[in-house]
Design an enzyme around this catalytic site. Structure first.
Site, short mmCIF file in Angstrom:
data_model
loop_
_atom_site.label_atom_id
_atom_site.label_comp_id
_atom_site.label_asym_id
_atom_site.label_seq_id
_atom_site.Cartn_x
_atom_site.Cartn_y
_atom_site.Cartn_z
N HIS A 125 -1.15 0.75 -9.94
CA HIS A 125 -1.84 -0.24 -9.08
C HIS A 125 -2.44 -1.35 -9.92
CE1 HIS A 125 -3.95 -0.77 -4.91
NE2 HIS A 125 -3.65 -1.92 -5.46
N GLU A 130 -3.53 7.60 -4.63
CA GLU A 130 -3.84 7.21 -6.01
C GLU A 130 -5.14 7.87 -6.49
OE1 GLU A 130 -2.01 2.87 -4.88
OE2 GLU A 130 -3.96 2.94 -5.86
N ARG A 183 0.86 -1.17 0.00
CA ARG A 183 0.00 0.00 0.00
C ARG A 183 0.91 1.23 0.00
NH1 ARG A 183 -3.36 -2.69 -1.57
NH2 ARG A 183 -5.44 -3.19 -0.78
#
Lengths: 313, 322
Positions: free
Chosen positions: B286, B268, B239
């Site tokens: 991601h 993000e 993360r």
């Protein structure tokens, strides 16, 4: 040994240049505008040639150097050296096996993942700000895909070992079956391509293996298959490859080598199912230094009458 | 679509782009899809979801105490992800809601991505590809050398499914593996470091594979990066908030660390623009999990958990709530 003329064919490593200069009279072929004059001038002092994957010792050069005793290649591939003439004239030849095996195998796996998972495309996507407009699309899983290796020598074996850690079933083609190997053998490259998701070129370049990946092989690999070339550009029929990719008959390609380096067909630049690298298979500081040490070590051994470290001829 | 009134009602929330489970869920349950209404979510839930015993969440939707308050019958929360830092676990525990995650569904793909990023950074793959496409190879010839992958010392932070899959792959490259996690795992054959600072000091590469919790928030800070050193590389597939991103940008720009491969970021899809000009960094949106294979796995385990729940059998992948 400072009077021994060593002709280096092209820039390949400043570390190597320094080490050679300390021990020999290093002549840099690429700095001379008039090559034939240069050879005339130095023909009687040049006793060694240091070449690499771009430039080695062909018949013409060997014939122009009457005092040539040894060709020490800064590569494991020998396709740029006329081995037949060297054998006939008693000229020794050395290369740099083993020290670059891991780097090339590492790169092959890196190319597979970069291609299937579109890592270069992803990097461009983020840098261009496109991620703010939406997520990147789905890519293709690597783990578990079948890998077909052309040539199961040192490099091919190292690639197989790495791919196995990703649960990939391994297939291979080579001139003969390898009895102690647990991977599946295919008697032709077309069969190998038909039965593999990922085809990797890892054999030496010779007259027999030129264009070993031809149209038939590419069609067998198909629109879901991908080609990885870490061998030599001429292993692949490059014109056919460009057509196969632009027409969608081949799923993708990751190439570290090309037929006429540093020229790369521009039709490939716009494709996202392609990864292109400037011949960096052995391109790490650690490995290039180890290769250089082998070149120097072989030359020193030869000129002091000791056994060569890594002789080919 | 299953229509019988005794077929269980399952609430589903997913972004339109992640509708890959819609069909298979509808075939097995009565699905109440938040997508079907333009009402504000709290109103939608109050009106329609009060009898839903199970809730499937795909994508990054925050399951807060407030959301849970609209779901009085809820007993099961099924996360279509491995991470559950977007769920108020304390509130779930308080309400007796069991939470499941996608366990190993993504592990192969995330591990592949981690190794791919590692090789891409050390061997400069995207930089090399750019070098050719820009015409620079023909013009300038020389491309800067990379760094060898085989034999590197790699420290893995977090040794769950993803961490162990990364380790297995890197063994093929003869990397020297060590790890740090909340506690030492006796069955794991690699060297354990009891804190992240010593893990960083003794490795060339750090791969972050742990979950985001209060303890691991910004666990990679300036001190850790200085310990990793100027040739050190960070790979983050966990993360974004595991790393102090502002400090990391400074450390990369100033050469305090050698490079980074990042699939996740603190906010993000915003990514610090200072990274865009760096050659020793590889960025990914991601997409560590984004293959059809992973999605199929998520659908499979989601369905399995739901079926188990509704037939009173043990769940496949319950998450520890404390």
């Amino acid at each position: 040994m400072e009077s021994i003329g060593v002709l280096m064919m092209c820039p390949m490593s400043s570390y190597l240049e320094n080490e050679l200069q300390k021990r020999f009279n290093l002549l840099r072929f690429w700095t001379s505008p008039e090559k034939s004059v240069f050879l005339e001038t130095h023909r009687n002092s040049i006793r060694a040639v240091v070449g690499n994957a771009f430039a080695g010792a062909d018949a013409q050069l060997i014939n122009d150097l009457p005092k040539l005793e040894i060709v020490s290649s800064f590569s494991v591939g020998l396709d740029k050296i006329d081995l037949g003439i060297c054998k006939d004239k008693g000229i020794r030849v050395t290369n740099t096996p083993d020290v670059l095996t891991e780097d090339v195998a590492d790169l092959a796996i890196g190319l597979i993942i970069a291609l299937l998972r579109r890592l270069c495309e992803c990097d461009r996507y983020v840098r261009s700000g496109k991620w703010k407009q939406g997520d990147f699309k789905l890519t293709t899983k690597f783990s578990g895909k079948s890998v077909g290796i052309i040539g199961l020598g040192r490099i091919g074996t190292a690639i197989a070992k790495r791919a196995e850690a990703f649960s990939c079933p391994i297939n291979y083609y080579s001139r003969t079956v390898k009895p102690d190997v647990a991977y599946k053998y295919y008697p032709t490259v077309v069969d190998l391509a038909k039965n593999s998701d990922i085809l990797v070129v890892a054999c030496p370049l010779s007259d027999e293996t030129r264009h070993i990946v031809n149209r038939q092989v590419m069609d067998a690999l198909g629109p879901k298959g991908v080609l990885i070339n870490i061998g030599r550009g001429p292993h692949v029929d490059e014109q056919e490859l460009v057509k196969a990719l632009t027409e969608g008959r081949l799923g993708g390609a990751a190439l570290d080598v090309f037929e006429k380096e540093p020229h790369v067909p521009e039709e490939l630049f716009g494709l996202e199912n392609v990864v292109l690298l400037p011949h960096v298979g052995s391109g790490t500081v650690e490995t290039r230094n180890a290769m250089a040490d082998l070149v120097v070590g072989n030359l020193e051994a030869h000129f002091s009458g000791k056994s060569l470290l890594t002789p080919v001829v | 679509m299953a229509g019988a009134s005794d077929t269980p009602l399952v609430l589903l929330h997913r972004p339109p782009s992640l509708d890959f489970m819609d069909e298979i869920l509808s075939r097995n349950f009565r699905i109440l899809n938040t997508d079907t209404s333009s009402e504000p979510l709290p109103i939608f839930l109050s009106r329609h979801a009060s009898s839903a015993r199970a809730f499937v969440v795909v994508g990054r939707f925050f399951v807060t105490a407030e959301i849970l308050s609209y779901l009085p019958s809820l007993q099961l929360l099924v996360c279509g992800s491995v991470g559950f830092d977007h769920v108020d676990l304390a509130e779930c525990k308080r309400r007796g809601v069991v939470v499941t995650n996608a366990r190993n569904a993504f592990s192969d793909d995330v591990a592949d991505c981690a190794v791919g990023l590692l090789i891409s950074v050390l061997r400069r793959i995207p930089a090399g590809d750019r070098f050719i496409r820009s015409g620079d190879w023909e013009k300038y010839g020389e491309f800067r050398l990379g760094s060898k992958v085989s034999g590197k010392r790699v420290g893995i932070l977090g040794f769950g499914s993803i961490g162990s899959f990364v380790a297995k792959r890197l063994e093929g490259f003869d990397c020297v593996i060590s790890y740090n996690s909340r506690s030492e795992k006796p069955s794991v054959p690699y060297r354990y470091y009891s804190d992240i600072l010593s893990l960083a000091a003794n490795n060339d590469v750090l791969v972050l594979c742990c979950s985001l919790t209060e303890q691991t928030h910004h666990i990679v800070n300036r001190e850790v990066m200085e310990s990793l050193g100027k040739d050190g590389v960070i790979i983050n597939v966990g993360r974004g908030k595991l790393i102090d991103e502002k400090e990391m940008v400074k450390c990369l720009v100033d050469g305090v660390i050698g490079g980074a491969g990042l699939d996740v970021f603190e906010n993000e899809p915003a990514v610090p623009e200072e990274l865009f000009g760096l050659e020793n960094v590889v960025l990914s949106p991601h997409s560590g999990v984004a293959t059809q294979g992973s999605l199929d796995n998520v659908a499979e385990i989601t369905l399995a958990n739901l079926k188990a729940f509704f037939s009173n059998r043990p769940l496949l992948s319950p998450v520890q709530l404390d």
